[in-house]
Design a protein around this motif. Sequence first.
Motif, short mmCIF file in Angstrom:
data_model
loop_
_atom_site.label_atom_id
_atom_site.label_comp_id
_atom_site.label_asym_id
_atom_site.label_seq_id
_atom_site.Cartn_x
_atom_site.Cartn_y
_atom_site.Cartn_z
N GLU A 118 0.84 -1.20 0.00
CA GLU A 118 0.00 0.00 0.00
C GLU A 118 0.88 1.25 0.00
N LYS A 119 0.29 2.38 -0.36
CA LYS A 119 1.05 3.61 -0.53
C LYS A 119 1.44 4.28 0.79
N THR A 120 0.75 3.95 1.86
CA THR A 120 1.10 4.53 3.16
C THR A 120 1.31 3.42 4.17
N ARG A 121 2.04 3.75 5.23
CA ARG A 121 2.37 2.75 6.23
C ARG A 121 1.13 2.24 6.98
N ALA A 122 0.25 3.14 7.33
CA ALA A 122 -0.96 2.72 8.05
C ALA A 122 -1.79 1.76 7.20
N LEU A 123 -1.95 2.07 5.92
CA LEU A 123 -2.77 1.22 5.06
C LEU A 123 -2.08 -0.11 4.76
N GLU A 124 -0.75 -0.12 4.74
CA GLU A 124 -0.05 -1.40 4.59
C GLU A 124 -0.25 -2.27 5.82
N MET A 125 -0.33 -1.63 6.99
CA MET A 125 -0.62 -2.39 8.19
C MET A 125 -2.04 -2.98 8.15
N VAL A 126 -2.97 -2.27 7.51
CA VAL A 126 -4.30 -2.84 7.30
C VAL A 126 -4.20 -4.09 6.43
N ALA A 127 -3.42 -4.01 5.36
CA ALA A 127 -3.22 -5.17 4.49
C ALA A 127 -2.61 -6.32 5.26
N ARG A 128 -1.67 -6.02 6.15
CA ARG A 128 -1.04 -7.06 6.98
C ARG A 128 -2.09 -7.70 7.89
N CYS A 129 -3.01 -6.90 8.42
CA CYS A 129 -4.08 -7.44 9.27
C CYS A 129 -4.95 -8.41 8.48
N VAL A 130 -5.21 -8.10 7.21
CA VAL A 130 -6.01 -9.00 6.38
C VAL A 130 -5.28 -10.32 6.18
N VAL A 131 -3.98 -10.25 5.90
CA VAL A 131 -3.20 -11.47 5.69
C VAL A 131 -3.17 -12.33 6.95
N GLU A 132 -2.94 -11.70 8.11
CA GLU A 132 -2.91 -12.46 9.35
C GLU A 132 -4.28 -13.04 9.69
N THR A 133 -5.33 -12.31 9.33
CA THR A 133 -6.68 -12.85 9.50
C THR A 133 -6.84 -14.12 8.69
N GLY A 134 -6.38 -14.08 7.44
CA GLY A 134 -6.49 -15.25 6.58
C GLY A 134 -5.71 -16.44 7.10
N THR A 135 -4.49 -16.21 7.57
CA THR A 135 -3.68 -17.33 8.04
C THR A 135 -4.20 -17.89 9.36
N ALA A 136 -4.61 -17.00 10.26
CA ALA A 136 -5.18 -17.48 11.53
C ALA A 136 -6.43 -18.32 11.28
N THR A 137 -7.26 -17.85 10.36
CA THR A 137 -8.48 -18.58 10.02
C THR A 137 -8.16 -19.91 9.36
N LEU A 138 -7.17 -19.92 8.48
CA LEU A 138 -6.76 -21.15 7.80
C LEU A 138 -6.26 -22.20 8.78
N TYR A 139 -5.35 -21.81 9.67
CA TYR A 139 -4.78 -22.81 10.57
C TYR A 139 -5.79 -23.29 11.61
N ARG A 140 -6.74 -22.44 11.94
CA ARG A 140 -7.81 -22.92 12.81
C ARG A 140 -8.62 -23.98 12.07
N ALA A 141 -8.88 -23.74 10.78
CA ALA A 141 -9.64 -24.71 9.98
C ALA A 141 -8.89 -26.04 9.86
N ILE A 142 -7.58 -25.97 9.60
CA ILE A 142 -6.79 -27.20 9.50
C ILE A 142 -6.82 -27.94 10.83
N ASN A 143 -6.72 -27.20 11.91
CA ASN A 143 -6.75 -27.81 13.24
C ASN A 143 -8.04 -28.56 13.47
N GLU A 144 -9.14 -28.01 12.97
CA GLU A 144 -10.45 -28.60 13.23
C GLU A 144 -10.80 -29.72 12.25
N CYS A 145 -10.10 -29.76 11.11
CA CYS A 145 -10.47 -30.78 10.11
C CYS A 145 -9.68 -32.07 10.28
N SER A 146 -8.75 -32.10 11.23
CA SER A 146 -7.95 -33.30 11.45
C SER A 146 -7.93 -33.68 12.93
N ASN A 147 -7.95 -35.00 13.17
CA ASN A 147 -7.83 -35.50 14.53
C ASN A 147 -6.42 -35.99 14.84
#
Length: 277
Positions: A118-147
Amino acid sequence: MQADTIDITTLPWRVEDIDFSRINYTAVRASEELMLLLCASSFIESGSDLYTKNLVNYFGEDAEVAEWLSLHWEHEELQHGRALKTYINHVWPQFDWELAFANFFAEYSKICTVDEFEKTRALEMVARCVVETGTATLYRAINECSNEPVLKEITNHIRTDEVRHYKYFFKYFKKYNEIEKNGRWAVLCALVRRLFEIRNDDTEIALRHVLAIRYPEQAGNSAHARQMSARVNKLVRRHLSADMCLKMLLKPLDLPPRIQPSVHYPLAKLTQHLFFR
Protein backbone atom coordinates in the motif's frame (compact mmCIF):
# COMPACT_ATOMS: atom_id res chain seq x y z
CA MET A 1 15.63 -18.76 2.92
CA GLN A 2 17.34 -18.43 6.28
CA ALA A 3 15.63 -21.15 8.31
CA ASP A 4 18.92 -22.35 9.78
CA THR A 5 19.59 -18.97 11.41
CA ILE A 6 16.47 -18.90 13.60
CA ASP A 7 17.18 -17.60 17.10
CA ILE A 8 15.25 -20.09 19.23
CA THR A 9 15.57 -17.88 22.32
CA THR A 10 12.97 -15.52 20.83
CA LEU A 11 10.40 -18.21 20.06
CA PRO A 12 7.26 -18.87 22.13
CA TRP A 13 7.49 -22.59 21.26
CA ARG A 14 10.08 -24.81 19.55
CA VAL A 15 9.90 -27.43 16.83
CA GLU A 16 12.53 -29.36 18.77
CA ASP A 17 10.04 -29.88 21.61
CA ILE A 18 7.42 -31.55 19.41
CA ASP A 19 7.35 -35.34 19.66
CA PHE A 20 6.90 -36.40 16.04
CA SER A 21 6.92 -40.06 17.09
CA ARG A 22 3.32 -39.51 18.24
CA ILE A 23 2.06 -39.03 14.68
CA ASN A 24 -0.96 -41.11 13.75
CA TYR A 25 0.02 -41.78 10.14
CA THR A 26 -3.29 -43.38 9.20
CA ALA A 27 -5.26 -40.33 10.32
CA VAL A 28 -3.34 -37.81 8.24
CA ARG A 29 -2.64 -39.90 5.13
CA ALA A 30 -6.35 -40.51 4.69
CA SER A 31 -6.73 -37.04 3.16
CA GLU A 32 -4.77 -36.24 0.01
CA GLU A 33 -6.22 -32.73 0.05
CA LEU A 34 -4.88 -32.10 3.55
CA MET A 35 -1.39 -33.22 2.55
CA LEU A 36 -1.42 -30.89 -0.47
CA LEU A 37 -2.57 -27.98 1.68
CA LEU A 38 0.10 -28.60 4.32
CA CYS A 39 2.82 -28.70 1.67
CA ALA A 40 1.62 -25.45 0.08
CA SER A 41 1.43 -23.76 3.48
CA SER A 42 4.93 -24.93 4.38
CA PHE A 43 6.32 -23.28 1.23
CA ILE A 44 4.81 -19.89 2.02
CA GLU A 45 5.96 -19.96 5.63
CA SER A 46 9.46 -21.06 4.57
CA GLY A 47 9.78 -18.06 2.27
CA SER A 48 8.95 -15.56 5.00
CA ASP A 49 12.46 -14.16 5.19
CA LEU A 50 12.02 -12.58 1.75
CA TYR A 51 8.77 -10.95 2.80
CA THR A 52 10.38 -9.77 6.03
CA LYS A 53 13.15 -8.11 4.07
CA ASN A 54 10.57 -6.21 2.02
CA LEU A 55 8.66 -5.14 5.12
CA VAL A 56 11.81 -4.01 6.92
CA ASN A 57 12.80 -1.97 3.85
CA TYR A 58 9.37 -0.36 3.86
CA PHE A 59 9.21 0.33 7.61
CA GLY A 60 12.96 0.49 8.24
CA GLU A 61 12.98 4.06 9.53
CA ASP A 62 10.84 2.92 12.45
CA ALA A 63 13.23 1.03 14.72
CA GLU A 64 10.43 -0.45 16.84
CA VAL A 65 8.63 -2.03 13.89
CA ALA A 66 11.81 -3.12 12.10
CA GLU A 67 13.12 -4.79 15.26
CA TRP A 68 9.88 -6.68 15.89
CA LEU A 69 9.76 -7.85 12.27
CA SER A 70 13.39 -8.97 12.20
CA LEU A 71 13.75 -10.46 15.67
CA HIS A 72 10.32 -11.95 16.24
CA TRP A 73 7.92 -12.09 13.29
CA GLU A 74 10.44 -13.51 10.81
CA HIS A 75 11.74 -16.18 13.20
CA GLU A 76 8.25 -17.29 14.17
CA GLU A 77 7.08 -17.47 10.56
CA LEU A 78 10.17 -19.46 9.53
CA GLN A 79 9.57 -21.84 12.42
CA HIS A 80 6.08 -22.43 11.06
CA GLY A 81 7.73 -23.52 7.82
CA ARG A 82 10.21 -25.76 9.63
CA ALA A 83 7.46 -27.41 11.68
CA LEU A 84 5.29 -28.12 8.64
CA LYS A 85 8.26 -29.31 6.58
CA THR A 86 9.35 -31.67 9.33
CA TYR A 87 5.83 -32.99 9.65
CA ILE A 88 5.54 -33.55 5.89
CA ASN A 89 8.90 -35.33 5.78
CA HIS A 90 7.59 -37.74 8.42
CA VAL A 91 4.20 -38.52 6.92
CA TRP A 92 5.02 -38.11 3.21
CA PRO A 93 8.73 -39.04 2.85
CA GLN A 94 8.40 -39.85 -0.84
CA PHE A 95 7.46 -36.23 -1.64
CA ASP A 96 10.48 -34.22 -2.85
CA TRP A 97 9.88 -31.17 -0.68
CA GLU A 98 13.21 -29.51 -1.47
CA LEU A 99 12.68 -29.61 -5.23
CA ALA A 100 9.07 -28.45 -5.03
CA PHE A 101 10.01 -25.59 -2.70
CA ALA A 102 12.93 -24.51 -4.91
CA ASN A 103 10.59 -24.34 -7.90
CA PHE A 104 8.03 -22.39 -5.88
CA PHE A 105 10.58 -19.92 -4.53
CA ALA A 106 12.02 -19.27 -7.98
CA GLU A 107 8.59 -17.99 -9.07
CA TYR A 108 7.50 -16.46 -5.77
CA SER A 109 10.66 -14.37 -5.34
CA LYS A 110 9.92 -12.55 -8.60
CA ILE A 111 6.49 -11.32 -7.51
CA CYS A 112 7.13 -10.74 -3.79
CA THR A 113 8.18 -7.09 -4.00
CA VAL A 114 7.61 -3.81 -2.19
CA ASP A 115 5.79 -2.59 -5.31
CA GLU A 116 2.77 -4.60 -4.16
CA PHE A 117 2.51 -2.71 -0.86
CA GLU A 118 0.00 0.00 0.00
CA LYS A 119 1.05 3.61 -0.53
CA THR A 120 1.10 4.53 3.16
CA ARG A 121 2.37 2.75 6.23
CA ALA A 122 -0.96 2.72 8.05
CA LEU A 123 -2.77 1.22 5.06
CA GLU A 124 -0.05 -1.40 4.59
CA MET A 125 -0.62 -2.39 8.19
CA VAL A 126 -4.30 -2.84 7.30
CA ALA A 127 -3.22 -5.17 4.49
CA ARG A 128 -1.04 -7.06 6.98
CA CYS A 129 -4.08 -7.44 9.27
CA VAL A 130 -6.01 -9.00 6.38
CA VAL A 131 -3.20 -11.47 5.69
CA GLU A 132 -2.91 -12.46 9.35
CA THR A 133 -6.68 -12.85 9.50
CA GLY A 134 -6.49 -15.25 6.58
CA THR A 135 -3.68 -17.33 8.04
CA ALA A 136 -5.18 -17.48 11.53
CA THR A 137 -8.48 -18.58 10.02
CA LEU A 138 -6.76 -21.15 7.80
CA TYR A 139 -4.78 -22.81 10.57
CA ARG A 140 -7.81 -22.92 12.81
CA ALA A 141 -9.64 -24.71 9.98
CA ILE A 142 -6.79 -27.20 9.50
CA ASN A 143 -6.75 -27.81 13.24
CA GLU A 144 -10.45 -28.60 13.23
CA CYS A 145 -10.47 -30.78 10.11
CA SER A 146 -7.95 -33.30 11.45
CA ASN A 147 -7.83 -35.50 14.53
CA GLU A 148 -4.12 -36.23 14.12
CA PRO A 149 -2.58 -35.17 17.47
CA VAL A 150 0.79 -33.84 16.29
CA LEU A 151 -0.77 -31.84 13.46
CA LYS A 152 -3.27 -30.39 15.92
CA GLU A 153 -0.42 -29.39 18.22
CA ILE A 154 1.50 -27.69 15.40
CA THR A 155 -1.48 -25.88 13.91
CA ASN A 156 -2.62 -24.70 17.33
CA HIS A 157 0.83 -23.18 17.88
CA ILE A 158 0.78 -21.53 14.46
CA ARG A 159 -2.78 -20.21 14.83
CA THR A 160 -1.87 -18.68 18.19
CA ASP A 161 1.20 -17.04 16.65
CA GLU A 162 -0.83 -15.62 13.77
CA VAL A 163 -3.42 -14.09 16.08
CA ARG A 164 -0.65 -12.49 18.10
CA HIS A 165 0.95 -11.17 14.88
CA TYR A 166 -2.40 -9.66 13.92
CA LYS A 167 -2.47 -7.80 17.23
CA TYR A 168 0.97 -6.33 16.57
CA PHE A 169 0.08 -5.23 13.04
CA PHE A 170 -3.15 -3.73 14.36
CA LYS A 171 -1.22 -1.86 17.06
CA TYR A 172 1.16 -0.45 14.45
CA PHE A 173 -1.77 0.47 12.20
CA LYS A 174 -3.20 2.61 15.00
CA LYS A 175 0.22 4.13 15.62
CA TYR A 176 0.65 5.20 11.99
CA ASN A 177 -2.95 6.21 11.53
CA GLU A 178 -2.62 8.68 14.38
CA ILE A 179 -0.24 10.48 12.01
CA GLU A 180 -1.84 9.79 8.63
CA LYS A 181 -5.47 10.29 9.70
CA ASN A 182 -6.87 7.85 7.15
CA GLY A 183 -10.64 7.81 7.27
CA ARG A 184 -12.75 4.69 7.38
CA TRP A 185 -13.28 4.79 3.63
CA ALA A 186 -9.53 4.68 2.93
CA VAL A 187 -9.11 1.87 5.45
CA LEU A 188 -12.02 -0.08 3.95
CA CYS A 189 -10.59 0.33 0.43
CA ALA A 190 -7.20 -1.00 1.56
CA LEU A 191 -8.91 -3.90 3.28
CA VAL A 192 -10.98 -4.76 0.21
CA ARG A 193 -7.97 -4.43 -2.13
CA ARG A 194 -6.08 -7.00 -0.09
CA LEU A 195 -9.11 -9.27 0.03
CA PHE A 196 -9.31 -9.24 -3.76
CA GLU A 197 -5.61 -10.05 -4.01
CA ILE A 198 -6.29 -13.24 -2.09
CA ARG A 199 -7.67 -14.70 -5.30
CA ASN A 200 -4.17 -14.59 -6.74
CA ASP A 201 -2.30 -15.15 -3.51
CA ASP A 202 0.81 -17.14 -2.75
CA THR A 203 -1.17 -20.26 -1.86
CA GLU A 204 -2.24 -20.79 -5.46
CA ILE A 205 1.35 -20.56 -6.65
CA ALA A 206 2.54 -22.89 -3.90
CA LEU A 207 -0.20 -25.44 -4.57
CA ARG A 208 0.63 -25.47 -8.27
CA HIS A 209 4.23 -26.41 -7.51
CA VAL A 210 3.13 -29.06 -5.02
CA LEU A 211 0.91 -30.61 -7.68
CA ALA A 212 3.71 -30.54 -10.27
CA ILE A 213 5.85 -32.79 -8.06
CA ARG A 214 3.01 -34.90 -6.70
CA TYR A 215 1.50 -35.52 -10.14
CA PRO A 216 4.32 -35.09 -12.69
CA GLU A 217 2.21 -36.75 -15.37
CA GLN A 218 -0.30 -33.89 -15.01
CA ALA A 219 2.26 -31.07 -15.16
CA GLY A 220 0.89 -28.25 -17.27
CA ASN A 221 -2.67 -29.61 -17.08
CA SER A 222 -4.57 -26.54 -15.88
CA ALA A 223 -7.85 -28.44 -15.65
CA HIS A 224 -6.31 -30.94 -13.23
CA ALA A 225 -4.79 -28.11 -11.19
CA ARG A 226 -8.18 -26.38 -10.93
CA GLN A 227 -9.85 -29.62 -9.92
CA MET A 228 -7.35 -30.35 -7.17
CA SER A 229 -7.42 -26.75 -5.97
CA ALA A 230 -11.21 -26.95 -5.73
CA ARG A 231 -10.91 -30.11 -3.63
CA VAL A 232 -8.46 -28.42 -1.25
CA ASN A 233 -10.67 -25.33 -0.98
CA LYS A 234 -13.70 -27.49 -0.26
CA LEU A 235 -11.86 -29.22 2.57
CA VAL A 236 -10.92 -25.90 4.18
CA ARG A 237 -14.26 -24.24 3.58
CA ARG A 238 -16.10 -26.86 5.64
CA HIS A 239 -14.14 -25.83 8.74
CA LEU A 240 -13.58 -22.09 8.35
CA SER A 241 -14.91 -19.73 11.01
CA ALA A 242 -16.59 -16.81 9.24
CA ASP A 243 -17.40 -15.06 12.53
CA MET A 244 -13.78 -15.04 13.68
CA CYS A 245 -12.65 -13.82 10.27
CA LEU A 246 -15.13 -10.96 10.09
CA LYS A 247 -14.44 -9.81 13.63
CA MET A 248 -10.74 -9.46 12.81
CA LEU A 249 -11.39 -7.76 9.48
CA LEU A 250 -13.77 -5.17 10.91
CA LYS A 251 -11.54 -4.15 13.79
CA PRO A 252 -9.38 -1.59 11.88
CA LEU A 253 -12.56 0.21 10.77
CA ASP A 254 -13.48 1.03 14.38
CA LEU A 255 -17.14 1.21 13.46
CA PRO A 256 -19.82 2.56 15.82
CA PRO A 257 -22.23 -0.23 16.82
CA ARG A 258 -25.09 1.32 14.84
CA ILE A 259 -23.09 1.19 11.58
CA GLN A 260 -21.64 -2.29 11.96
CA PRO A 261 -24.65 -4.20 10.59
CA SER A 262 -24.64 -2.19 7.33
CA VAL A 263 -20.99 -3.02 6.70
CA HIS A 264 -21.05 -6.51 8.15
CA TYR A 265 -23.35 -8.03 5.52
CA PRO A 266 -21.58 -6.88 2.31
CA LEU A 267 -18.16 -7.59 3.83
CA ALA A 268 -19.38 -11.02 4.92
CA LYS A 269 -20.54 -11.80 1.38
CA LEU A 270 -17.27 -10.56 -0.12
CA THR A 271 -15.20 -12.49 2.41
CA GLN A 272 -17.24 -15.63 1.85
CA HIS A 273 -16.67 -15.29 -1.90
CA LEU A 274 -12.90 -14.73 -1.60
CA PHE A 275 -11.80 -16.55 1.56
CA PHE A 276 -14.31 -19.38 1.46
CA ARG A 277 -14.73 -19.99 -2.27
